[in-house]
Motif scaffolding. Structure first.
Motif, PDB file in Angstrom:
ATOM      1  N   THR A  27       0.849  -1.195   0.000  1.00 12.37           N
ATOM      2  CA  THR A  27       0.000   0.000   0.000  1.00 12.37           C
ATOM      3  C   THR A  27       0.886   1.246   0.000  1.00 12.37           C
ATOM      4  OG1 THR A  27      -1.737  -1.130   1.226  1.00 12.37           O
ATOM      5  CG2 THR A  27      -1.789   1.269   1.228  1.00 12.37           C
ATOM      6  N   GLN A  67       1.188   5.558  -0.115  1.00  7.49           N
ATOM      7  CA  GLN A  67       0.491   6.698   0.461  1.00  7.49           C
ATOM      8  C   GLN A  67       0.764   7.962  -0.346  1.00  7.49           C
ATOM      9  OE1 GLN A  67       1.640   7.090   4.569  1.00  7.49           O
ATOM     10  NE2 GLN A  67       0.197   5.510   5.231  1.00  7.49           N
ATOM     11  N   LYS A  92       0.505  11.913   0.500  1.00  2.00           N
ATOM     12  CA  LYS A  92       0.299  12.820   1.618  1.00  2.00           C
ATOM     13  C   LYS A  92       0.736  14.242   1.266  1.00  2.00           C
ATOM     14  CE  LYS A  92      -1.075   9.816   4.817  1.00  2.00           C
ATOM     15  NZ  LYS A  92      -2.381   9.896   5.494  1.00  2.00           N
ATOM     16  N   TYR A 132       4.489  10.922  -2.684  1.00  4.91           N
ATOM     17  CA  TYR A 132       3.960   9.574  -2.894  1.00  4.91           C
ATOM     18  C   TYR A 132       5.044   8.591  -2.509  1.00  4.91           C
ATOM     19  CZ  TYR A 132       2.152   5.532  -5.571  1.00  4.91           C
ATOM     20  OH  TYR A 132       1.702   4.294  -5.964  1.00  4.91           O
ATOM     21  N   GLU A 153       4.636   3.875   3.465  1.00  9.86           N
ATOM     22  CA  GLU A 153       4.361   4.529   4.748  1.00  9.86           C
ATOM     23  C   GLU A 153       5.632   4.953   5.456  1.00  9.86           C
ATOM     24  OE1 GLU A 153       1.928   3.703   8.954  1.00  9.86           O
ATOM     25  OE2 GLU A 153       2.076   2.141   7.416  1.00  9.86           O
TER      26      GLU A 153
END
Length: 562
Positions: free
Chosen positions: A300, A302, A304, A362, A365
């Motif tokens: 996954t 992220q 932000k 991008y 995490e």
């Protein structure tokens, strides 16, 4: 009628929401290409509903308008302060032209039809929807040295002229700014609002909510190594120094192994690669066979937004920062977008970055957390409004609106509307620089604008409609028609000068400036609704502030010249 009067007496809020509901329904009806819109529709329906007798506390109108105008300022603060400078000269001239043509129209109509000083000032206040004229004109009448009963009569006539002309003063401005102006320009408000918003982005592609690229720039792929055996992870990641990729996971003999720069890949290793499409295309032939899906290789990523607070990056170019953070600092991180006070900046090597800029990144995490800790802090989206910040902004704005300065004996004040607008602009700008406070989601801003303006206009109609109709019956239709001329003619003349002398070429920007030069809040609300973005707000904010001063000064001038 009596039953409705009794119902509205017990619950005037029913009259308010009934007018809003029917008004917005009427506003959607098209007469050819003409459409009233929800604000104008609500005003007309409210006038009709008012004929049964409705009393709405004036405090409701004040609260609704304060919420509307503060939200407008809050949303547009960053863009407003970026736009101040020589480029605002046109707006200043436009506000002066409207005030001058309005004064000339009122004086000429008063001379032709024999209006006394009180009626003329009242027509100016109502036809131009500038309630402050009532105060300045009444004060000027009191200083004429007339008999007490004559002063009382003239001051009463100010209220009469205002009551007869105010409703069309609001409605007429909507007709000119929303219906006539686009016909003159040959383009719709929305069409030019979209064009202006695109021009602001300097060619940067900005996706609207719900949109996504069919071929996204950042992508992830799984490959089985057949060509790149005996190469290190670092060698593959830096195959193209200009556009990098990142190897996020490696599976060997169905076992996951730690990814390090020195790791040597072997034939049949399965790797998860993330990067920009350009680099992915270049490296694909060096890796081998692409696989559709492999259990355990999911990762996954992220996206932000980070507020830049590290002074080490202030006033440095994108290219300099890339060189400064090359290696472990930026590994696995891709900068998607840079924006400053709501404006997206081009992702060029020479683009200068400043403190307070929002950097959209991008990555995985752990990579996002690492970079956020170095650059600044992650902006946490919130669906809740910061009522501490909002309440403080409204208190400051309304308090500023109470301040009064005098030019001679003429009191000048921003009023609650001007104060709330100024405060909204400042608090919105400050929020853009310090995004850890003052959250107000876009949906919250929109409901404040929609309900605030439509509710304000509806209360005006409910409060003034019955009096206006009764006064027309008493004084004849001529006073109403004079008010129509005072409303329409200055706007038309100012519109023509703006188009052919000041050379406005964008319908949305011009409509915002024109509605502001008349301090026509209902018209501006309808312009915003048609634009479907905030483009008209900046020119409106400039001309609105000036109009509050210029039009207020018309009171004593009308009294002196009629």
């Amino acid at each position: 009628m009596e039953s409705l009067h009794a119902l509205f007496a017990k619950s005037p809020e029913i009259a308010l929401f009934l007018s809003l509901a029917i008004g917005y329904y009427v506003g959607k009806i098209k007469f050819g290409k003409f459409q009233l819109g929800g604000v104008a529709g609500s005003l007309l329906v409210a006038v009709l509903v008012s004929q049964v007798g409705v009393h709405v506390d004036p405090g409701v109108k004040a609260v609704l308008f304060a919420l509307f105008i503060y939200a407008v300022g809050y949303e547009s603060g960053p863009q407003f302060f970026n736009s101040l400078g020589k480029q605002s000269i046109r707006e200043i001239i436009l506000a002066v032209v409207l005030a001058v043509t309005a004064l000339a129209t009122v004086v000429i109509m008063a001379k032709i039809f024999g209006l006394d000083k009180g009626l003329a000032a009242g027509v100016a206040a109502g036809g131009l929807t500038q309630s402050a004229i009532i105060g300045t004109a009444s004060d000027a009448i009191a200083k004429l040295g007339l008999a007490a009963d004559e002063v009382t009569r003239l001051q009463g006539n100010v209220a009469v002229g205002y009551a007869v002309t105010y409703v069309f003063g609001s409605f007429g401005a909507i007709i000119v700014c929303v219906n006539i102006l686009p016909r003159l320009m040959g383009r719709s408000i929305k069409e030019d609002a979209v064009k202006a918003e695109a021009a602001m982005q300097q060619g940067v592609q900005v996706l609207a909510p719900g949109q996504q690229l069919a071929a996204p720039d950042l992508t992830g792929r799984i490959y089985q190594i057949t060509q790149a055996g005996n190469k290190t992870v670092l060698a593959l990641e830096q195959a193209n120094p200009q556009v990098t990729i990142t190897i996020e996971r490696v599976q060997r003999n169905k076992q996951f192994i730690e990814v390090t720069p020195e790791l040597v890949l072997e034939t049949n290793d399965i790797v998860l690669v993330v990067g920009r499409r350009e680099a992915m295309v270049d490296v694909a032939t060096e890796l081998g066979k692409e696989l559709y899906a492999v259990e355990g290789m999911e990762l996954t990523m992220q996206r932000k937004d980070i507020a830049l607070t590290n002074k080490a990056f202030h006033n440095k170019s994108v290219g300099e920062i890339r060189a400064q953070t090359a290696g472990d600092v930026s590994h696995g991180i891709y900068v998607v977008q840079i924006s400053r006070m709501g404006k997206v900046l081009p992702m060029l090597a020479d683009t200068i970055v400043q403190l307070g800029d929002v950097i959209t990144i991008y990555g995985s995490e752990q990579d996002v957390k690492r970079v956020a800790g170095i650059a600044g802090y992650v902006i946490v989206p919130s669906e809740k409004t910061d009522f501490v910040y909002m309440g403080a902004g409204l208190v400051v704005g309304l308090a500023v609106g109470l301040l009064t300065a005098k030019i001679g004996s003429i009191p000048l004040t921003l009023g609650s509307g001007g104060g709330a607008l100024l405060s909204g602009l400042l608090f919105g700008w400050y929020r853009s620089k310090h995004q850890s406070l003052g959250a107000m989601p876009a949906g919250a801003v929109q409901i404040l604008k929609d309900l605030g303006l439509a509710g304000f206009v509806t209360v005006v109609g409910l409060s003034s409609g019955l009096q206006a109709v009764q006064t027309v019956k008493e004084h004849g239709i001529s006073l109403f028609l004079i008010g129509v001329v005072v409303t329409i003619l200055p706007l038309i003349l100012t519109m023509l000068i703006g188009r052919y002398v000041l050379r406005y070429d964008n319908t949305a920007i011009f409509a915002g400036a024109l509605s502001g030069s008349r301090s026509a809040n209902p018209a501006f609300g309808e312009v915003l609704d048609k634009a479907e973005n905030a483009i008209p707000t900046v020119p409106f904010a400039i001309t609105y502030a000036l109009a509050n001063v210029f039009l207020t000064l018309l009171g004593p001038l009308v009294v002196a010249l009629v």
